[in-house]
Design a protein around this motif. Sequence first.
Motif, PDB file in Angstrom:
ATOM      1  N   UNK A  46      41.879  28.325  33.771  1.00 55.61           N
ATOM      2  CA  UNK A  46      40.815  27.728  34.605  1.00 55.61           C
ATOM      3  C   UNK A  46      39.421  27.838  33.966  1.00 55.61           C
ATOM      4  N   UNK A  47      39.389  27.861  32.656  1.00 55.92           N
ATOM      5  CA  UNK A  47      38.100  27.919  31.963  1.00 55.92           C
ATOM      6  C   UNK A  47      37.627  26.490  31.692  1.00 55.92           C
ATOM      7  N   UNK A  48      37.307  25.779  32.760  1.00 59.76           N
ATOM      8  CA  UNK A  48      37.029  24.344  32.657  1.00 59.76           C
ATOM      9  C   UNK A  48      35.698  24.054  31.973  1.00 59.76           C
ATOM     10  N   UNK A  49      34.765  24.976  32.047  1.00 64.46           N
ATOM     11  CA  UNK A  49      33.486  24.747  31.365  1.00 64.46           C
ATOM     12  C   UNK A  49      33.704  24.716  29.852  1.00 64.46           C
ATOM     13  N   UNK A  65      27.458  31.745  35.914  1.00 59.39           N
ATOM     14  CA  UNK A  65      28.176  32.993  35.648  1.00 59.39           C
ATOM     15  C   UNK A  65      29.609  32.902  36.163  1.00 59.39           C
ATOM     16  N   UNK A  66      29.773  32.347  37.361  1.00 58.02           N
ATOM     17  CA  UNK A  66      31.116  32.206  37.931  1.00 58.02           C
ATOM     18  C   UNK A  66      32.020  31.336  37.080  1.00 58.02           C
ATOM     19  N   UNK A 115      41.638  38.266  37.848  1.00 59.75           N
ATOM     20  CA  UNK A 115      40.515  38.200  38.784  1.00 59.75           C
ATOM     21  C   UNK A 115      39.476  37.183  38.319  1.00 59.75           C
ATOM     22  N   UNK A 116      39.132  37.270  37.049  1.00 60.29           N
ATOM     23  CA  UNK A 116      38.131  36.362  36.510  1.00 60.29           C
ATOM     24  C   UNK A 116      38.546  34.913  36.591  1.00 60.29           C
ATOM     25  N   UNK A 117      39.814  34.636  36.322  1.00 59.48           N
ATOM     26  CA  UNK A 117      40.313  33.264  36.373  1.00 59.48           C
ATOM     27  C   UNK A 117      40.268  32.700  37.793  1.00 59.48           C
ATOM     28  N   UNK A 169      34.520  26.564  39.873  1.00 61.76           N
ATOM     29  CA  UNK A 169      34.651  25.210  39.321  1.00 61.76           C
ATOM     30  C   UNK A 169      34.730  24.177  40.430  1.00 61.76           C
ATOM     31  N   UNK A 170      35.474  24.507  41.483  1.00 57.86           N
ATOM     32  CA  UNK A 170      35.597  23.585  42.624  1.00 57.86           C
ATOM     33  C   UNK A 170      34.242  23.404  43.307  1.00 57.86           C
TER      34      UNK A 170
END
Length: 814
Positions: A81-84, A233-234, A779-781, A788-789
Motif C-alpha cells: 500500500x505504498x501508493x505514493x 506522513x501517513x 501497522x504502517x501499511x 491513501x483513501x
Amino acid sequence: MKNFKNYVPHILAILGFVVVALAYFYPVLSGKQIFQSDIVQYTGMAKELNDFRQANNEETYWVNNAFGGMPTYQLGAKYPHNYIKELDYFIRFLPRPADYVFLYFIGFYLLLLTYKVKPLKAFIGALLFGFSTYLIVILGAGHNAKAHAIAYMPMVLAGVHLVFRKKYLLGGILTMIAAALEIAANHFQMTYYLLIFLVIVTLYYSVHYIKQKEVSSLLKMFGIFAVAGILAIGLNATNLMATSEYAKFSTRSDSELTIAPDGSPKESTNAMTHEYITEYSYGIFETFNLLVPRITGGGNGENIGTNSNTYKYVSSFLQSQGYDPAPAQQFADHAPTYWGKQPIVAAPAYIGAVVLFLALLCFFVDNRKVKYYLGAGAAVSIALSWGHNFFLTDFLIDTLPLYNKFRAITSIQVIAELCFPILAILGLQAFFKASKEEQFKAIKLSGMVFAGIVVLLFVLKGMMDFEGSNDSYYAQVFQDGGSGFISALVDDRKAMYTKDLLRTLLFVALAAAILWAYNKEKLNAKTAVIIVGLLGVVDLVAIDTNYVNKDNFVSKQQVEQPFQATPADQQILADKSQFRVFEQQGGFSSARSSYFHHSLGGYHAAKPKKVQDLFDYQIAQQNLEVLNMLNVKYIIGKNEEGADIPLQNPEANGNAWFVKNIQKVANADEMMAAMKSFKSKETALVYNSVNLPKTTFAADSLSQIKLTNYQPNKLEYQTNNKADGFAVFSEIYYPKGWNISIDGKPAEMIEVNYTLRGLNIPAGNHKVVFSFEPEVVKTGSTISLITSIIALLLVAAGIFFATRNKNEEKVQNI
C-alpha cells in the motif's frame, strides 16, 4: 480550443525538459547506464534482497549478506500500500539519471509558475536550477536519494507558497502530495534542511499577516499545513515507522559504551561527535566557488591537460629517474588541484555567474518582498555549511533537535542552490517590467558590485599560499622531487584561479551587456531573455561536463553486475554450508563481499551499531574469538602478489551451539571487557537484568543444533540434547520483528555476547524457528492504506470544487 491553447506552453516546456534531460545524458539512448560508485555499493548490499524477491515474488525485510544481518528498511524495501511511491515511479519515467534531472526541471518550473513567472522564463529558470553543478555531480557519484529529495523541494515550496497566497485548495493539495513525495525520496537529511528553510518562509509570512491583522487567515494556513503534513506522513507511514525503529539500533543512535576502544573514557556517548558531523565544513573563502568554479582548485581529481606545469614536471621527473614518462598523463587527468579545507571534494558547488548576477539584480529591481526570505534562506544555508568555521554550529548541534543526526553539513547549501535561481528569474522578470531608468540603475549597481568582488579576489590572490592539506602526502610520493611537484601544482592552482575569475567576469559582462542592449532598445524582450538564458545554461553545462559526461556511462551488464567473482570467491562459494565471510581489505566500508557471501562487513551510512562496536572494540584489536562466535568461516586476505586468498577459520563456532555456563555483567562496558578473554563456545555473556532459571548446564558432547532450512527471513533448526540447555545462535540480535517458536510454541530470545541471540532449549528433540515478521510493516501499511483513501478523496473533492467554481464563474460572465 481556447483553454487548450493556455496549456500549450506548459506541454512544450515538459517536452523540452524531456529532450534536454535525455540530450545531456544521451548515452542512455543507446542502452548504456551511468556508473555510480555509491550505487555499486548499494547493489552489493541489496543482492540477497533482490535475489529473494526475484526467486519468490515476495519481500523479505531481513537479509544476512551484510553486517552479519540487518533489516532491509534502508536497503530498498518495498512495502504494501505504498501508493505514493507508485506515483513517484510514474513521474520518473525516463531512464536514470535523466529521470532525476527531469524532476529537477519540472518541480522548479511549477514553483516559478506559483510566483507568476511566465512560461518562457520559468523554462529557463528550471534549466538553471537543474544544471547547478552540485545537482549534476551528486548524480555522477550515485547520491540518488539526495538528488531525489532535492528534486521535490521546489514542488513542496510551490505548495507552501500557494497556501500563503491564499490559494488554499490548490496549495493544500499540492503541499500534501509534494511533501509525501519528498518524504518518499528517503533522504531525511535533505528533508530536514528543507524544513529549516520553510521555517524562515513561515516566519516571513507570519510577520506579514500579523501586521495586516489577518491572524485568522494565518491560523487557517497553519491548519492546512498541519493536515497536509499529517497526510504526507501517513502516506509514508511504513517507511517512517520502520526507519525510526531501526535508527535506534544503528550507528545514528547514542552508544551504550562509555569507554573508547583503547580503554580511555569517552568524551561523549553521542552517536556522532562534533568533529565527525563537521568533518566536511565549507571554508569561508571557499564559498566563492559558488561564483568562481575553481577558485580553490575545483575537485581532488581535475583534468588540467598536458600543457599544465604539473604534467611537465611529472614527465620530466620520471624521465630523470629513468622511468617511462607516460604515467604523467594520469596525473594531468586527475590532478589534486583542490586546496580548500575539506578532506575530499569531487567538484565545486558552482551555482553560476549568470544566475548570481541576476539574483543580485533582483534586489535592485524587484519590489516584491519575497526576495528577502529567499535571500535569508540562501544566507543561512551558506553560513550553516561552514560547519566548524561558523561560531553557532556547536550550539546548534547540541540544542537544535535532530541537527546532530546528520554529517556532511556542507550539503545544506542545496537551499542556496534552490533560492538563487528563484531570485535570478524573479530579477529577470522584474527587469523587463521596470522603467528604463530603473533598469539602467539595476544593471549599473549589480555590475559595480560584481566588479568590486572580482577586483577584491584578484587582490586576495597575492595573499594566498595555494597549499592544500594533503600536499605533504603528494610530496612524499615524489620523495626528493616533492618540493618541485608541489611548486608546479601551486602554479597550476594559481592559473586556474585567474582563468576562472576572468571566466566569471566574462559571463557577467555578457549578461549585463544583453540587458543593456535591451534597455537601449537594440534587442526585443524575448530575444534578450533567450540569450541571457542560454548564457546561463552554457555557463553551467560547460562546468558540469567536466565532472559528469559520457565517460561516466558503461554497459548495462557492468552496472547490474558490478563485481566479478575472484578465484577466492569461487572457492568459498563451493562451500554450501551457512557461514560468514570477512574481507580484511574492504572491512566495514565495502559491499563487494556482500555481493557474493554472507559478509560481516558492508557499506552503509547507518550500520547496525553493535556490529560496528564489535569491529571497533574487538575485531580491529585482533580478537579472533569474536570472529568465531560470528561464525566467520573464511577470511579473505591478500597473498604476496596482492591477489585475494581465502583463509579458512577452523575455529568458527557454526550456526548455533550449546554453552556450559552463563556469565552476567552489569553493563555494556563490562560486556565489552569480558569479551576480550571469554571462550564463546563455553560461555555466554548476558546482562544482570536478564532473569534466567539457571546459569550452568551439564556438558553433553552429543548435544547438537543443526540449521535445517535457511531463508533470510526464516531460519529453522533441529535440536537434540539430553538435558535442558542454553543455546547461542550466531545471528545478529534485533529485538523487533522476530517471532521465535519451539515446536510451534512461542519462545523469547535473549541478547547475548553483546549482539547475538540466546535461547533456552528444553531437553529432547525440538524444532526451533526464527521468523522475521515485523509488526511495524503491518501497522504502517494499514496506516498508509487508510491515509491513501483519505488523500484520494480530498484530491477528488478538490477537483470537484475547483471545477464547480469555474463553471459558476462562466455562468456569471454570460
